[in-house]
Design a protein around this motif. Sequence first.
Motif, PDB file in Angstrom:
ATOM      1  N   SER A   1       0.888  -1.140   0.167  1.00 12.85           N
ATOM      2  CA  SER A   1       0.003   0.114  -0.018  1.00 12.85           C
ATOM      3  C   SER A   1       0.763   1.246   0.048  1.00 12.85           C
ATOM      4  O   SER A   1       0.423   2.412  -0.162  1.00 12.85           O
TER       5      SER A   1
ATOM      6  N   ILE B   1       2.528  -0.585   9.851  1.00 15.34           N
ATOM      7  CA  ILE B   1       1.843  -0.978   8.658  1.00 15.34           C
ATOM      8  C   ILE B   1       2.743  -1.743   7.530  1.00 15.34           C
ATOM      9  O   ILE B   1       2.472  -2.822   6.938  1.00 15.34           O
TER      10      ILE B   1
ATOM     11  N   GLU C   1       2.475  -5.598   6.345  1.00 15.66           N
ATOM     12  CA  GLU C   1       2.321  -6.007   4.916  1.00 15.66           C
ATOM     13  C   GLU C   1       3.719  -6.710   4.459  1.00 15.66           C
ATOM     14  O   GLU C   1       3.357  -7.736   3.543  1.00 15.66           O
TER      15      GLU C   1
ATOM     16  N   TYR D   1      -2.239  -3.062  14.685  1.00 12.51           N
ATOM     17  CA  TYR D   1      -2.185  -2.751  13.086  1.00 12.51           C
ATOM     18  C   TYR D   1      -3.486  -2.037  12.734  1.00 12.51           C
ATOM     19  O   TYR D   1      -3.411  -0.828  12.132  1.00 12.51           O
ATOM     20  N   LEU D   2      -4.768  -2.270  13.504  1.00 10.73           N
ATOM     21  CA  LEU D   2      -5.811  -1.348  13.217  1.00 10.73           C
ATOM     22  C   LEU D   2      -5.651   0.148  13.836  1.00 10.73           C
ATOM     23  O   LEU D   2      -6.211   1.109  13.265  1.00 10.73           O
TER      24      LEU D   2
ATOM     25  N   LEU E   1      -3.829   2.017  11.178  1.00  6.36           N
ATOM     26  CA  LEU E   1      -4.479   2.315  10.147  1.00  6.36           C
ATOM     27  C   LEU E   1      -5.402   3.593  10.603  1.00  6.36           C
ATOM     28  O   LEU E   1      -5.678   4.388   9.694  1.00  6.36           O
TER      29      LEU E   1
ATOM     30  N   LYS F   1      -2.965   6.446  10.519  1.00  6.40           N
ATOM     31  CA  LYS F   1      -2.922   6.911   9.018  1.00  6.40           C
ATOM     32  C   LYS F   1      -4.059   7.638   8.696  1.00  6.40           C
ATOM     33  O   LYS F   1      -3.485   8.706   7.964  1.00  6.40           O
TER      34      LYS F   1
ATOM     35  N   SER G   1      -7.006   1.792   4.793  1.00 12.60           N
ATOM     36  CA  SER G   1      -5.918   0.783   4.344  1.00 12.60           C
ATOM     37  C   SER G   1      -5.416   1.487   3.089  1.00 12.60           C
ATOM     38  O   SER G   1      -4.269   1.345   2.665  1.00 12.60           O
ATOM     39  N   HIS G   2      -6.002   2.319   2.102  1.00 13.41           N
ATOM     40  CA  HIS G   2      -5.578   2.822   1.120  1.00 13.41           C
ATOM     41  C   HIS G   2      -5.817   4.446   1.403  1.00 13.41           C
ATOM     42  O   HIS G   2      -6.538   4.996   1.770  1.00 13.41           O
TER      43      HIS G   2
END
Lengths: 487, 98
Positions: A209, A312, A316, A375-376, A379, A382, B55-56
């Motif tokens: 990503s 992240i 990945e 992880y969540l 995100l 982010k 996620s993106h």
Amino acid sequence: MGILDLTAVQLGKAIKEKKYTALEAMEAVLEQIDKTEEDLNCYVTIDKEAALEAAKKAQEKIDAGELTGPLAGVPVAIKDNMCTKGMKTTCSSKILGNFIPQFSSEAVIKLEEAGAVIIGKTNMDEFAMGSTTETSAFGATKNPRNPEYVPGGSSGGSAAAVAADECFFALGSDTGGSIRQPASYCGVVGMKPTYGTVSRYGLIAYGSSLDQIGPLAKDVTDCATVLEVIASHDCKDSTSVKREDTDFTSALVKDVAGMKVGIPRDYFTDGLDTEVKQAILDAAKKLEEAGAIVEEFDLSLVDYAIPTYYTIAAAEASSNLERFDGVKYGYRAKEYDGLHNMYKKSRSEGFGPEVKRRIMLGSFVLSSGYYDAYYLKALKVKAMIKKAFDEAFSKYDLILGPVAPTTAPKLDSSLSDPIKMYLSDIYTISVNLAGLPGISLPCAKASNGLPIGVQMIGNVFEEKKLIRAAYTLEQILGDLELGGVRA
Amino acid sequence: MANVIDDETIDYVGILAELELSDEEKEQAKGDMSRMLDYIDKLNELDTTGIEPMSHAFAVSNVMREDLVTNGDGSEATLANAPEKTDDTFIVPKTTIS
């Protein structure tokens, strides 16, 4: 002025005008490689015969009028995480040490269609995990401006090859700064386009990503020209974006009048070297004098970018690197007991320490019981970082700041403290999280003799603003006389 | 240090990651991972209530296509890099008990 002093675009023009041939260009590059490669180690693989043969063929097509583009006949170096049909592609890892792809990555195909001629594959941090090119399984690359220093990473071989004239331009990949930071350390221009602009087909994935391919080149004109050639909509990459505005060379205009430039106050804190800081502020001043409107502002959340990124990217990576199991390609352990033990031994012997560190961290943050907490959470942060950039770009055409907190560190000084090494990515990493384009341009020479780069960040799909501003600044700054192994 | 990674966790991560670590590597990994998780814990300073995970970085949608074969028989190319193979198969260690 010799042939190696030409930029990629100047060389392409000279070949078109029959001042040089593609073969002469390749011979000049290979001669330079003979002189400096032993000291610098920019390449993992060089196939001289294939390169000379390909140069001859390119010249025939130029003579026949079949190749007319700006890069026809120009020698290029490719980072060793992009598949090249019939040419070893190792990711600078033992686990892919003997891997010969049966296909080429889309960006490489685009370059070959345009007549660029591949010299070889450049060294990198193993699987692009690192900031110094020292995690390569095939030895570190050295900085051509001063071989006691690292070239940066992970596209360190590509940046060093451009700076040492061991190629006319190179492709790199950028997951958290891996084009822009080595470009800055080596004193060349590097650009990471908006996520989705260049197809990732055939790019061996690290953080899918975040990964994006882009050029490393001698100047902004070359960067824009290369990007124009490699940008494409590709149905083989489902995150590829269909863009109508990839005529990036149209933005090579010396004009920043009225352009709004934001300088994030929170990029200029304690960790930033005072000389780097001054060089960046001087560059901003130059743009202001040329008519840009320069303002300081608070970007916010800067300190949260690195922990977000490493969560992240590691997650990945742990998933992407599952495919290396010693079955279909790559390294297989010699001794093992059963299938699972074969997987484990092949991977444990094949991967280096930094790659294992990130695979383990990634496996942990994705594991049941920790997924939400790590992880969540990352995100969600982010999303907050993306929003902070959205707010900034509602006020500014571009953001200007440093590429890295310091000039290139000395060799052997970074790997012992991973978190410290990760901190050197603080200004580049959020660009990948938000999918934005960024460019790194040399703006000064520090008192230690090493180059300092300035970074400009644009909103998604606004590469042209970056190219225009970077081109203008480059024209104003003129020759920085960065010196190096060939000077 | 808030995060203490014990032997059990490292063994579990080794299973998930398909990695076989030496005792020395395990000790190193315990320290490295604890330090990194402590660092990542900085994210807990932020209140993310009600924020959608991203996620993106911008909207992407599923790309659909007809399920058509567009490439030819690639078995030779597919096998070209295999560490062990026959003419038409990969060879892996035996997985059944006879």
